[in-house]
Scaffold this motif. Structure first.
Motif, short mmCIF file in Angstrom:
data_model
loop_
_atom_site.label_atom_id
_atom_site.label_comp_id
_atom_site.label_asym_id
_atom_site.label_seq_id
_atom_site.Cartn_x
_atom_site.Cartn_y
_atom_site.Cartn_z
N MET A 196 13.37 -43.74 26.73
CA MET A 196 13.21 -42.30 26.50
C MET A 196 11.97 -42.12 25.62
SD MET A 196 15.73 -40.76 28.08
CE MET A 196 16.00 -39.14 27.35
N PRO A 197 11.13 -41.14 25.93
CA PRO A 197 9.86 -41.02 25.19
C PRO A 197 10.00 -40.30 23.85
CG PRO A 197 9.97 -39.34 26.89
CD PRO A 197 11.22 -40.17 27.04
N PHE A 198 10.88 -40.80 22.99
CA PHE A 198 11.11 -40.16 21.70
C PHE A 198 9.92 -40.39 20.77
CE2 PHE A 198 15.87 -41.00 22.52
CZ PHE A 198 16.00 -39.80 23.20
N GLU A 199 9.29 -39.31 20.37
CA GLU A 199 8.11 -39.40 19.52
C GLU A 199 8.47 -39.83 18.10
OE1 GLU A 199 3.91 -38.94 19.11
OE2 GLU A 199 5.20 -38.80 20.89
N ASP A 200 9.69 -39.52 17.66
CA ASP A 200 10.06 -39.71 16.26
C ASP A 200 11.07 -40.85 16.05
OD1 ASP A 200 11.99 -38.31 17.64
OD2 ASP A 200 12.42 -36.88 16.04
N VAL A 201 11.21 -41.73 17.02
CA VAL A 201 12.08 -42.90 16.85
C VAL A 201 11.26 -44.13 17.24
CG1 VAL A 201 14.26 -44.01 17.43
CG2 VAL A 201 14.10 -41.51 17.43
N LEU B 163 17.94 -48.98 19.13
CA LEU B 163 18.69 -49.26 20.35
C LEU B 163 19.83 -48.27 20.55
CD1 LEU B 163 19.15 -51.06 22.80
CD2 LEU B 163 20.56 -52.56 21.37
N ALA B 164 20.61 -48.02 19.51
CA ALA B 164 21.73 -47.09 19.63
C ALA B 164 21.25 -45.68 19.96
CB ALA B 164 22.55 -47.08 18.34
N ILE B 165 20.17 -45.26 19.31
CA ILE B 165 19.64 -43.93 19.57
C ILE B 165 19.17 -43.81 21.01
CG2 ILE B 165 17.71 -42.38 19.03
CD1 ILE B 165 18.04 -43.25 16.09
N HIS B 166 18.52 -44.85 21.52
CA HIS B 166 18.07 -44.81 22.91
C HIS B 166 19.24 -44.78 23.88
CE1 HIS B 166 13.72 -44.93 23.68
NE2 HIS B 166 13.68 -45.18 22.39
N LYS B 167 20.24 -45.57 23.61
CA LYS B 167 21.38 -45.59 24.53
C LYS B 167 22.08 -44.24 24.58
CE LYS B 167 22.52 -50.52 24.73
NZ LYS B 167 23.59 -51.53 24.51
N VAL C 38 8.58 -35.30 22.99
CA VAL C 38 10.04 -35.30 22.86
C VAL C 38 10.45 -35.78 21.48
CG1 VAL C 38 12.19 -36.17 23.85
CG2 VAL C 38 10.23 -35.75 25.34
N PHE C 39 11.30 -34.98 20.82
CA PHE C 39 11.73 -35.30 19.46
C PHE C 39 13.25 -35.39 19.41
CE2 PHE C 39 7.67 -33.18 19.26
CZ PHE C 39 6.95 -33.96 18.36
N PHE C 40 13.76 -36.54 19.00
CA PHE C 40 15.19 -36.75 18.91
C PHE C 40 15.78 -36.13 17.64
CE2 PHE C 40 19.04 -39.18 17.89
CZ PHE C 40 19.73 -39.04 19.08
N ASN C 41 14.97 -36.00 16.61
CA ASN C 41 15.43 -35.44 15.32
C ASN C 41 16.61 -36.22 14.75
OD1 ASN C 41 13.57 -33.20 15.48
ND2 ASN C 41 14.93 -32.30 17.02
N PRO C 42 16.42 -37.49 14.46
CA PRO C 42 17.54 -38.35 14.05
C PRO C 42 18.22 -37.94 12.75
CG PRO C 42 15.44 -39.47 13.73
CD PRO C 42 15.15 -38.24 14.51
N GLU C 43 17.54 -37.20 11.87
CA GLU C 43 18.14 -36.84 10.59
C GLU C 43 18.79 -35.45 10.60
OE1 GLU C 43 18.26 -39.50 9.07
OE2 GLU C 43 16.63 -40.43 10.20
N LYS C 44 18.73 -34.78 11.72
CA LYS C 44 19.35 -33.47 11.85
C LYS C 44 20.86 -33.62 12.02
CE LYS C 44 19.14 -29.35 14.83
NZ LYS C 44 18.51 -28.78 16.05
#
Length: 395
Positions: A253-258, A266-270, A286-292
């Motif tokens: 996945m083209p996550f810009e922020d991971v 790995l977990a975030i991508h899955k 593309v932004f996953f925003n992991p801390e949101k």
């Protein structure tokens, strides 16, 4: 030990009978994509020959590209060739130095063979595979062919007037195709579906853009799967190929922020691939925003799509905060796990294993990072739930 789908492979070197080279994967081209395809195929445990048809590779992206299995493999060989310690940065390398490193790599490898200055004059089907004629008496036979340029040279062999190139698609959550991704495209919102790589009505041949390193790596793993299992590319296993590429740190996945260096990458991508948590698409990135923090509304329907039992849990727990306690309640109900034992286990892993910076607190509202790690480990939606060619969940 990594759970790769080639874990039981025997390392059988390329061998020559008379003047015929036999290999698993043959790659035509001298670009970033050709190089990445050859490296990934060999990293996945099969033989690969790259026929550059020139005096070597012309690489533009390998030096500045984010760390993946391909770039890490190259860096390892470059350090060995240049006799540099890990603590010393690699010097600026022109194509002459790059090709010298690759030659040393090819000369010492049992699986990778790079042949320069050897154009082929004919290519044709040979059983379920391919044969490229270099001269009247010299040829290369392969199970799978990857073409990165000049596809018109093989039109007559395929009896076609054109060949479908692998095309990327922009991430669009109105459709489910993103779940079939085998490569995110760095710096964009695009991804490559496995089913846009495979060519309709043409087996064991892949045609890819010459300048795309990520697509080259994806093609290398796909070709390696068909060669290793002695099967057709149309019978490729999406989950096994995705798993192989993830194990070699290719962002699907083209996550810009991971970043790949993220301990929860790995977990975030899955979870990102499942769509249980969806990213934001802004200005073509593309932004996953992991801390949101995770909201009830964003996860309710996606989790119900994956698990029948989730319907009952959400009916009994309406509009509640997605804190740690409620998340544990949900995963234990859906996954048939003991609540107290799960709480104890997660508490032990919270900082040490998961590398979370926050404190374990049952009333804590979970971030998308924390939620991804817990759902990935205890429900395993990516690993255990299949999707069809369109990305629709199969339960």
């Amino acid at each position: 030990m990594k759970k790769l789908f080639f874990v039981f492979a025997f390392l059988i070197p390329t061998f020559i009978y008379a003047q015929t080279i036999k290999t698993d994967v043959l790659i035509l081209g001298n670009s970033d994509a050709a190089f990445a395809a050859g490296v990934q195929a060999t990293e996945s445990g099969v033989n690969a020959v790259v026929l550059t048809q020139s005096d070597g590779f012309k690489l533009s992206k390998i030096k500045n590209f984010p760390q993946t299995g391909v770039t890490k493999a190259f860096e390892k060989r470059a350090r060995k060739s240049l006799k540099l310690a890990d603590s010393i940065p690699l010097p600026e390398m022109n194509n002459q130095v790059l090709n010298a490193v690759i030659k040393n790599w090819s000369d010492s490898s049992k699986l990778l063979d790079v042949i320069n200055n050897a154009p082929y004059y004919e290519i044709k089907r040979s059983g379920n595979g391919w044969e490229a004629k270099l001269t009247k008496d010299e040829s290369i036979k392969a199970k799978v062919l990857i073409v990165t340029d000049n596809p018109e040279k093989i039109f007559s062999a395929l009896k076609v007037q054109s060949l479908k190139i692998a095309e990327t698609s922009p991430l669009n959550y109105a459709e489910n195709l993103y779940r079939t991704t085998i490569s995110g495209i760095n710096g964009s919102s695009d991804f490559l579906s496995l089913y846009n790589l495979l060519i309709p009505n043409q087996e064991n041949i892949l045609y890819i853009n010459s300048d795309n390193l990520e697509i080259g790596q994806a093609a290398g793993a796909t070709a390696a799967y068909a060669a290793f299992y002695k099967t057709k590319t149309s019978l490729s296993s999406l989950k096994r190929i995705q798993g192989e590429l993830l194990s070699y740190k290719l962002s699907l996945m083209p996550f810009e922020d991971v970043k790949i260096t993220d301990s929860n990458w790995l977990a975030i991508h899955k979870i990102g691939i499942t769509g249980i948590l969806k990213a934001d698409i802004k200005n073509g990135k593309v932004f996953f925003n992991p801390e949101k923090e995770v909201s009830y509304d964003e996860i309710k329907q996606p989790i119900k799509d994956y698990y029948y039992k989730a319907q009952i849990w959400f009916d009994d727990h309406k509009n509640i905060p997605i804190n740690l306690e409620n998340t544990i309640s949900m995963i234990c109900y859906v996954g048939n796990k003991a609540v107290e034992a799960t709480k104890t286990e997660i508490q032990k892993k919270w900082n040490k294993n998961y590398k979370f910076s926050s404190k374990y607190d049952l009333k804590k509202a979970l971030t998308r990072r924390e939620f991804s790690v817990i759902i990935n480990e205890y429900l395993k939606p990516f690993d255990d739930v299949n999707v069809d060619r369109t990305g629709r969940v199969i339960r």
